[in-house]
Design a protein around this motif. Structure first.
Motif, PDB file in Angstrom:
ATOM      1  N   VAL A   1       0.858  -1.189   0.000  1.00 53.47           N
ATOM      2  CA  VAL A   1       0.000   0.000   0.000  1.00 53.47           C
ATOM      3  C   VAL A   1       0.892   1.237   0.000  1.00 53.47           C
ATOM      4  CG1 VAL A   1      -1.898  -1.159   1.166  1.00 53.47           C
ATOM      5  CG2 VAL A   1      -0.156   0.036   2.519  1.00 53.47           C
ATOM      6  N   TYR A   2       0.338   2.296  -0.515  1.00 52.17           N
ATOM      7  CA  TYR A   2       1.143   3.519  -0.644  1.00 52.17           C
ATOM      8  C   TYR A   2       1.289   4.219   0.696  1.00 52.17           C
ATOM      9  CZ  TYR A   2       2.782   8.120  -1.923  1.00 52.17           C
ATOM     10  OH  TYR A   2       3.508   9.277  -1.990  1.00 52.17           O
ATOM     11  N   ASP A   3       2.526   4.638   0.977  1.00 54.40           N
ATOM     12  CA  ASP A   3       2.833   5.388   2.197  1.00 54.40           C
ATOM     13  C   ASP A   3       3.798   6.517   1.829  1.00 54.40           C
ATOM     14  OD1 ASP A   3       3.439   6.408   4.646  1.00 54.40           O
ATOM     15  OD2 ASP A   3       4.316   4.573   5.475  1.00 54.40           O
ATOM     16  N   PRO A   4       3.348   7.764   1.904  1.00 47.76           N
ATOM     17  CA  PRO A   4       4.244   8.884   1.558  1.00 47.76           C
ATOM     18  C   PRO A   4       5.518   8.911   2.393  1.00 47.76           C
ATOM     19  CG  PRO A   4       1.975   9.634   1.788  1.00 47.76           C
ATOM     20  CD  PRO A   4       2.013   8.228   2.299  1.00 47.76           C
ATOM     21  N   ASP A   5       5.449   8.357   3.603  1.00 46.34           N
ATOM     22  CA  ASP A   5       6.618   8.393   4.488  1.00 46.34           C
ATOM     23  C   ASP A   5       7.759   7.522   3.978  1.00 46.34           C
ATOM     24  OD1 ASP A   5       5.158  10.061   6.094  1.00 46.34           O
ATOM     25  OD2 ASP A   5       4.505   8.472   7.463  1.00 46.34           O
ATOM     26  N   THR A   6       7.456   6.587   3.084  1.00 45.09           N
ATOM     27  CA  THR A   6       8.504   5.726   2.524  1.00 45.09           C
ATOM     28  C   THR A   6       8.718   5.997   1.037  1.00 45.09           C
ATOM     29  OG1 THR A   6       6.894   3.963   2.077  1.00 45.09           O
ATOM     30  CG2 THR A   6       8.027   3.913   4.209  1.00 45.09           C
ATOM     31  N   ASP A   7       8.102   7.050   0.541  1.00 44.94           N
ATOM     32  CA  ASP A   7       8.227   7.425  -0.874  1.00 44.94           C
ATOM     33  C   ASP A   7       9.489   8.274  -1.032  1.00 44.94           C
ATOM     34  OD1 ASP A   7       8.035   8.498  -3.434  1.00 44.94           O
ATOM     35  OD2 ASP A   7       5.855   8.720  -3.331  1.00 44.94           O
ATOM     36  N   ASP A   8      10.466   7.757  -1.773  1.00 44.59           N
ATOM     37  CA  ASP A   8      11.739   8.471  -1.928  1.00 44.59           C
ATOM     38  C   ASP A   8      11.548   9.849  -2.556  1.00 44.59           C
ATOM     39  OD1 ASP A   8      13.062   6.339  -0.830  1.00 44.59           O
ATOM     40  OD2 ASP A   8      13.674   5.468  -2.761  1.00 44.59           O
ATOM     41  N   VAL A   9      10.631   9.949  -3.511  1.00 44.63           N
ATOM     42  CA  VAL A   9      10.391  11.236  -4.168  1.00 44.63           C
ATOM     43  C   VAL A   9       9.849  12.250  -3.164  1.00 44.63           C
ATOM     44  CG1 VAL A   9       8.995  12.427  -5.901  1.00 44.63           C
ATOM     45  CG2 VAL A   9      10.056  10.230  -6.447  1.00 44.63           C
ATOM     46  N   VAL A  10       8.893  11.815  -2.355  1.00 45.75           N
ATOM     47  CA  VAL A  10       8.308  12.708  -1.355  1.00 45.75           C
ATOM     48  C   VAL A  10       9.355  13.132  -0.336  1.00 45.75           C
ATOM     49  CG1 VAL A  10       6.607  12.887   0.496  1.00 45.75           C
ATOM     50  CG2 VAL A  10       6.009  11.741  -1.645  1.00 45.75           C
ATOM     51  N   GLN A  11      10.146  12.182   0.133  1.00 44.75           N
ATOM     52  CA  GLN A  11      11.156  12.505   1.136  1.00 44.75           C
ATOM     53  C   GLN A  11      12.215  13.456   0.581  1.00 44.75           C
ATOM     54  OE1 GLN A  11      10.645  11.691   4.345  1.00 44.75           O
ATOM     55  NE2 GLN A  11       8.733  10.942   3.426  1.00 44.75           N
ATOM     56  N   ALA A  12      12.560  13.289  -0.692  1.00 45.79           N
ATOM     57  CA  ALA A  12      13.526  14.205  -1.310  1.00 45.79           C
ATOM     58  C   ALA A  12      12.944  15.614  -1.397  1.00 45.79           C
ATOM     59  CB  ALA A  12      13.912  13.702  -2.697  1.00 45.79           C
ATOM     60  N   GLU A  13      11.660  15.707  -1.727  1.00 46.37           N
ATOM     61  CA  GLU A  13      11.014  17.024  -1.786  1.00 46.37           C
ATOM     62  C   GLU A  13      10.964  17.669  -0.406  1.00 46.37           C
ATOM     63  OE1 GLU A  13       7.194  16.800  -3.565  1.00 46.37           O
ATOM     64  OE2 GLU A  13       7.946  16.217  -5.547  1.00 46.37           O
ATOM     65  N   LEU A  14      10.654  16.865   0.615  1.00 42.24           N
ATOM     66  CA  LEU A  14      10.604  17.408   1.975  1.00 42.24           C
ATOM     67  C   LEU A  14      11.976  17.907   2.419  1.00 42.24           C
ATOM     68  CD1 LEU A  14       8.279  14.794   3.735  1.00 42.24           C
ATOM     69  CD2 LEU A  14       7.706  17.137   3.056  1.00 42.24           C
ATOM     70  N   ALA A  15      13.022  17.153   2.064  1.00 37.73           N
ATOM     71  CA  ALA A  15      14.378  17.584   2.420  1.00 37.73           C
ATOM     72  C   ALA A  15      14.735  18.885   1.709  1.00 37.73           C
ATOM     73  CB  ALA A  15      15.380  16.488   2.062  1.00 37.73           C
ATOM     74  N   ALA A  16      14.338  18.984   0.429  1.00 33.75           N
ATOM     75  CA  ALA A  16      14.610  20.214  -0.320  1.00 33.75           C
ATOM     76  C   ALA A  16      13.833  21.387   0.265  1.00 33.75           C
ATOM     77  CB  ALA A  16      14.249  20.016  -1.792  1.00 33.75           C
ATOM     78  N   ASP A  17      12.590  21.133   0.670  1.00 30.49           N
ATOM     79  CA  ASP A  17      11.779  22.191   1.291  1.00 30.49           C
ATOM     80  C   ASP A  17      12.411  22.664   2.598  1.00 30.49           C
ATOM     81  OD1 ASP A  17       9.990  22.001  -0.764  1.00 30.49           O
ATOM     82  OD2 ASP A  17       8.517  20.807   0.344  1.00 30.49           O
ATOM     83  N   ALA A  18      12.906  21.705   3.390  1.00 27.57           N
ATOM     84  CA  ALA A  18      13.529  22.067   4.666  1.00 27.57           C
ATOM     85  C   ALA A  18      14.789  22.892   4.441  1.00 27.57           C
ATOM     86  CB  ALA A  18      13.851  20.804   5.463  1.00 27.57           C
ATOM     87  N   ALA A  19      15.576  22.502   3.433  1.00 25.05           N
ATOM     88  CA  ALA A  19      16.798  23.252   3.132  1.00 25.05           C
ATOM     89  C   ALA A  19      16.464  24.658   2.650  1.00 25.05           C
ATOM     90  CB  ALA A  19      17.619  22.510   2.082  1.00 25.05           C
ATOM     91  N   ALA A  20      15.427  24.770   1.811  1.00 20.77           N
ATOM     92  CA  ALA A  20      15.027  26.091   1.315  1.00 20.77           C
ATOM     93  C   ALA A  20      14.513  26.964   2.456  1.00 20.77           C
ATOM     94  CB  ALA A  20      13.959  25.939   0.236  1.00 20.77           C
ATOM     95  N   ALA A  21      13.752  26.355   3.375  1.00 27.17           N
ATOM     96  CA  ALA A  21      13.236  27.115   4.519  1.00 27.17           C
ATOM     97  C   ALA A  21      14.380  27.594   5.406  1.00 27.17           C
ATOM     98  CB  ALA A  21      12.264  26.255   5.322  1.00 27.17           C
ATOM     99  N   ALA A  22      15.377  26.727   5.602  1.00 27.01           N
ATOM    100  CA  ALA A  22      16.533  27.121   6.415  1.00 27.01           C
ATOM    101  C   ALA A  22      17.298  28.258   5.748  1.00 27.01           C
ATOM    102  CB  ALA A  22      17.447  25.920   6.634  1.00 27.01           C
ATOM    103  N   ALA A  23      17.412  28.195   4.418  1.00 22.87           N
ATOM    104  CA  ALA A  23      18.113  29.262   3.692  1.00 22.87           C
ATOM    105  C   ALA A  23      17.355  30.577   3.803  1.00 22.87           C
ATOM    106  CB  ALA A  23      18.284  28.864   2.226  1.00 22.87           C
ATOM    107  N   ARG A  24      16.011  30.502   3.690  1.00 23.04           N
ATOM    108  CA  ARG A  24      15.218  31.730   3.832  1.00 23.04           C
ATOM    109  C   ARG A  24      15.354  32.311   5.232  1.00 23.04           C
ATOM    110  NH1 ARG A  24      11.452  28.682   0.817  1.00 23.04           N
ATOM    111  NH2 ARG A  24      10.322  28.126   2.721  1.00 23.04           N
TER     112      ARG A  24
END
Length: 267
Positions: free
Chosen positions: A93-116
């Motif tokens: 079954v689908y789980d966003p918490d184990t979706d590599d694409v989703v996790q990569a986006e979340l990491a990028a969002d966190a990095a962008a937020a830290a930069a801002r």
């Protein structure tokens, strides 16, 4: 009078407000799909994909929906999830918490937020330091203050507050500090970095002051006001003069310098 046309005092600059993140319809669409798909198996995702395809066909018949960015993003995400579960083990079954694409986006969002956040902190620091330097200017004690790391950006902020007018006293203060190796300019790396942070007239002024100080070590700053005027009016000529004086100083210090050698050769 500073700024030109104003009084002797000026209000403090408004504090920096956090910029609002622009709305991204495609990102919203993908997130909606992921929330809906959580816990779905391959069959449920396939059914949702067919529904999304049907909606896309319906939308294509209406001109006002032809540029539906969010709809296209939702369809693309359903297609990705369908392929993801098709490649997975049966019963997955689908789980966003184990979706590599989703996790990569979340990491990028966190990095962008830290930069801002870092940018906001730096902007607040620059604004506070600009307020401090402005107060020192009004007290007439700027020349007694040593510059700090980042004051080049503060200079730009003071110039911006003045409507783009060059702040000659601040420029002269930085040039003198660089020439005399005061404040953070004691570090050669800071002086090298300043070459890309300060405008040419300030750098030329500093180079000319340093050359004159080597030529006449006992000279007072007030005696070299002409250096600022020359660097501002004729920066290329001032730079050439600074280079010439530096070369003359080096040749004078070295008994085997080119000029001495020429003199001995002609004797």
């Amino acid at each position: 009078m500073w700024p030109p046309g104003g009084g002797t005092r000026r209000p403090l600059a408004p504090r920096v407000a956090a910029p609002r993140e622009p709305v991204d319809p495609a990102r919203i669409g993908r997130r909606v799909v992921r929330r809906r798909a959580r816990g779905m198996d391959a069959g449920a995702v396939a059914a949702a994909l067919e529904e999304a395809r049907f909606d896309a066909r319906q939308d294509s018949r209406h001109e006002d929906r032809a540029d539906d960015v969010r709809g296209r993003a939702e369809l693309g995400e359903w297609e990705r999830l369908h392929q993801l579960l098709a490649d997975a083990a049966p019963g997955t079954v689908y789980d966003p918490d184990t979706d590599d694409v989703v996790q990569a986006e979340l990491a990028a969002d966190a990095a962008a937020a830290a930069a801002r956040e870092a940018e906001l902190r730096e902007a607040a620091r620059i604004a506070a330091r600009a307020d401090e330097l402005q107060a020192l200017r009004e007290l007439g004690t700027l020349e007694q203050t040593e510059p700090r790391d980042g004051d080049e950006a503060v200079r730009d902020e003071l110039t911006r507050r003045a409507g783009g007018y060059v702040q000659t006293d601040v420029d002269a203060w930085l040039a003198h500090a660089m020439a005399a190796h005061l404040g953070h300019y004691r570090d050669p790396a800071a002086r090298d970095a300043a070459a890309g942070l300060l405008p040419p007239p300030v750098l030329t002024h500093a180079a000319l002051l340093a050359a004159l100080a080597r030529l006449v070590p006992a000279a007072d700053v007030d005696e070299m006001v002409f250096a600022d005027q020359l660097a501002t009016a004729e920066p290329e000529a001032a730079g050439a003069l600074a280079a010439f004086l530096t070369r003359a100083h080096l040749e004078d210090c070295c008994p085997c310098g080119p000029s001495r050698a020429r003199k001995r050769g002609g004797a």
